[in-house]
Design a protein around this motif. Structure first.
Motif, mmCIF file in Angstrom:
data_model
loop_
_atom_site.group_PDB
_atom_site.id
_atom_site.type_symbol
_atom_site.label_atom_id
_atom_site.label_comp_id
_atom_site.label_asym_id
_atom_site.label_seq_id
_atom_site.Cartn_x
_atom_site.Cartn_y
_atom_site.Cartn_z
ATOM 1 N N HIS A 251 79.370 20.195 41.186
ATOM 2 C CA HIS A 251 80.041 20.211 42.491
ATOM 3 C C HIS A 251 79.459 21.276 43.413
ATOM 4 O O HIS A 251 79.023 20.985 44.536
ATOM 5 N N VAL A 252 79.409 22.513 42.946
ATOM 6 C CA VAL A 252 79.047 23.636 43.811
ATOM 7 C C VAL A 252 77.555 23.647 44.140
ATOM 8 O O VAL A 252 77.165 23.805 45.298
ATOM 9 N N SER A 253 76.713 23.460 43.141
ATOM 10 C CA SER A 253 75.271 23.567 43.380
ATOM 11 C C SER A 253 74.756 22.443 44.263
ATOM 12 O O SER A 253 73.968 22.686 45.193
ATOM 13 N N VAL A 254 75.181 21.225 44.013
ATOM 14 C CA VAL A 254 74.684 20.097 44.803
ATOM 15 C C VAL A 254 75.204 20.180 46.235
ATOM 16 O O VAL A 254 74.471 19.897 47.194
ATOM 17 N N ALA A 255 76.471 20.594 46.408
ATOM 18 C CA ALA A 255 77.001 20.770 47.765
ATOM 19 C C ALA A 255 76.232 21.853 48.507
ATOM 20 O O ALA A 255 75.902 21.697 49.694
ATOM 21 N N ALA A 256 75.925 22.962 47.834
ATOM 22 C CA ALA A 256 75.181 24.051 48.476
ATOM 23 C C ALA A 256 73.770 23.622 48.844
ATOM 24 O O ALA A 256 73.245 24.012 49.893
ATOM 25 N N LEU A 257 73.142 22.808 48.008
ATOM 26 C CA LEU A 257 71.812 22.303 48.341
ATOM 27 C C LEU A 257 71.862 21.450 49.613
ATOM 28 O O LEU A 257 70.986 21.556 50.483
ATOM 29 N N GLY A 258 72.901 20.616 49.724
ATOM 30 C CA GLY A 258 73.058 19.822 50.935
ATOM 31 C C GLY A 258 73.255 20.687 52.161
ATOM 32 O O GLY A 258 72.657 20.442 53.220
ATOM 33 N N GLU A 259 74.078 21.727 52.034
ATOM 34 C CA GLU A 259 74.316 22.625 53.166
ATOM 35 C C GLU A 259 73.066 23.427 53.516
ATOM 36 O O GLU A 259 72.843 23.757 54.691
ATOM 37 N N GLY A 260 72.235 23.728 52.518
ATOM 38 C CA GLY A 260 70.971 24.401 52.794
ATOM 39 C C GLY A 260 70.059 23.549 53.654
ATOM 40 O O GLY A 260 69.411 24.042 54.588
#
Length: 399
Positions: A141-150
């Motif tokens: 959840h957290v890592s993939v969402a952060a990659l998208g926001e990056g």
């Protein structure tokens, strides 16, 4: 390994700062005199190498922290914002190499630096995971969402550059104000980070009585000019001034409402001061300085980079921010959706970027309109990450 991770993190941050300085210097030199073009290009290459070094060092820092703690380093705000900063710089390195657009670094690298600095505001110690976080869905959840926001952050940088590049071409008064608003938001966020880091390094702490939210003491890391219900003047002080001066409004609920309001007010005041200083240095609106910086960059290429950032970030954010999050919520709390503030704003973010892609692909949106939507979308992302934490509370208060 935790100590090794800290050293690697500091090395990565230093590399990012060096990259941002080199890219900004490159852009400045290319605007002055053709004689400096060769030097500027060399600085741009060094800036890219510094960014790559920072991405590698921070990637190693994340792995070292994971090995040292025995748990995925994505469970608190320091770890999450650090990973987000790494994601921004990772996508910048990839897209910059693909499109050969070194000028993008002068706008994106500082964003990465600010995000990493914001991460440093929060406690860095490793704490045991709460039971609700002990799930394989946490890193997904957290890592993939952060990659998208990056990826969204890189898109924002390209969109802002596009808007500055074409602003002289029939820009309306509202567009001019909107561009200046982006610079003001940057000053606000920078002011908050400088304040928080400054008082953190000084070791400032204040504890005041709190009768709101079921707690008796509320700890502040900034001077408590605004106190919670039940606090009395003189419980804390700053530079000889007895604090708190006023109480938070009674309609503000939550155990940390007064502290969050105090942080918001101080950051706003300091942000206005910082913005005013920057305007004095620039001798005018900051958008004018930005327009001079982008020079003769290819607007079509900037538009393409902005679109590609969203095209890559959207499916990642959909998976991490919504799909994986809902699966985790069902396993942890027995429901897929609870209209928690961060859930709601994550949905708003997703709908906003969905609208962008629909208008871009189906209706053929390009240029100015698409750039505005891209830029405003990242403002929503920042509010979801920072504003929601300050203004409201919910199930994600531990993140």
């Amino acid at each position: 390994m935790i100590q090794v991770s800290s050293y690697l993190f500091l090395g990565a941050f230093a590399a990012y700062v060096a990259s941002a300085i080199l890219y900004v210097t490159r852009l400045t030199l290319r605007r002055r005199d053709p004689r400096y073009f060769d030097l500027a290009d060399r600085l741009g290459r060094h800036g890219y190498h510094a960014a790559v070094a920072g991405v590698i060092l921070q990637g190693l820092a994340i792995v070292a922290r994971w090995m040292g703690s025995g748990q995925v380093p994505l469970a608190n705000m320091f770890e999450y914002m650090s990973f987000l900063g790494w994601s921004i710089m990772l996508f910048f390195v990839i897209l910059s190499a693909w499109y050969k657009l070194p000028g993008l670094g002068a706008f994106v690298a500082p964003v990465g630096v600010v995000v990493i600095a914001y991460a440093s505001v929060f406690p860095t110690e490793v704490r045991p995971l709460a039971p609700v976080l002990q799930s394989v869905w946490l890193p997904l959840h957290v890592s993939v969402a952060a990659l998208g926001e990056g990826a969204f952050a890189v898109s924002f940088g390209a969109a802002l550059m596009y808007l500055l590049r074409v602003r002289k071409e029939q820009s309306s008064r509202w567009e001019e104000m909107g561009l200046e608003f982006f610079f003001f938001c940057g000053a606000m966020l920078t002011a908050f980070i400088v304040l928080a880091l400054g008082f953190k390094l000084s070791g400032y702490r204040a504890a005041v009585t709190n009768l709101a939210g079921g707690t008796t003491v509320l700890e502040y890391t900034l001077p408590p000019f605004i106190g919670p219900l039940g606090s009395t003047r003189g419980e804390a002080s700053f530079l000889g001034l007895q604090l708190p001066l006023v109480h938070a409004p009674t309609w503000m609920r939550g155990a940390y409402a007064a502290r969050n309001l105090n942080t918001l007010v101080l950051s706003t005041l300091f942000g206005v001061i910082l913005y005013g200083i920057l305007r004095l240095i620039a001798r005018g609106p900051l958008r004018e300085l930005g327009t001079r910086a982008v020079g003769n960059m290819n607007p079509k290429l900037l538009d393409e980079v902005s679109y590609r950032g969203i095209a890559v970030g959207f499916p990642l954010f959909t998976l991490g921010g919504l799909v994986f999050a809902m699966i985790w919520a069902q396993k942890a709390w027995g429901r897929y959706w609870a209209w928690d503030p961060k859930e709601t704003w994550a949905l708003i973010t997703w709908l906003f970027y969905s609208g962008y892609l629909h208008m871009r692909i189906v209706r053929g949106w390009e240029g100015r309109a698409a750039a505005w939507v891209s830029a405003l979308g990242f403002i929503i992302v920042l509010f979801t990450l920072v504003g929601v934490n300050l203004l409201v509370s919910g199930l994600h208060s531990y993140v």
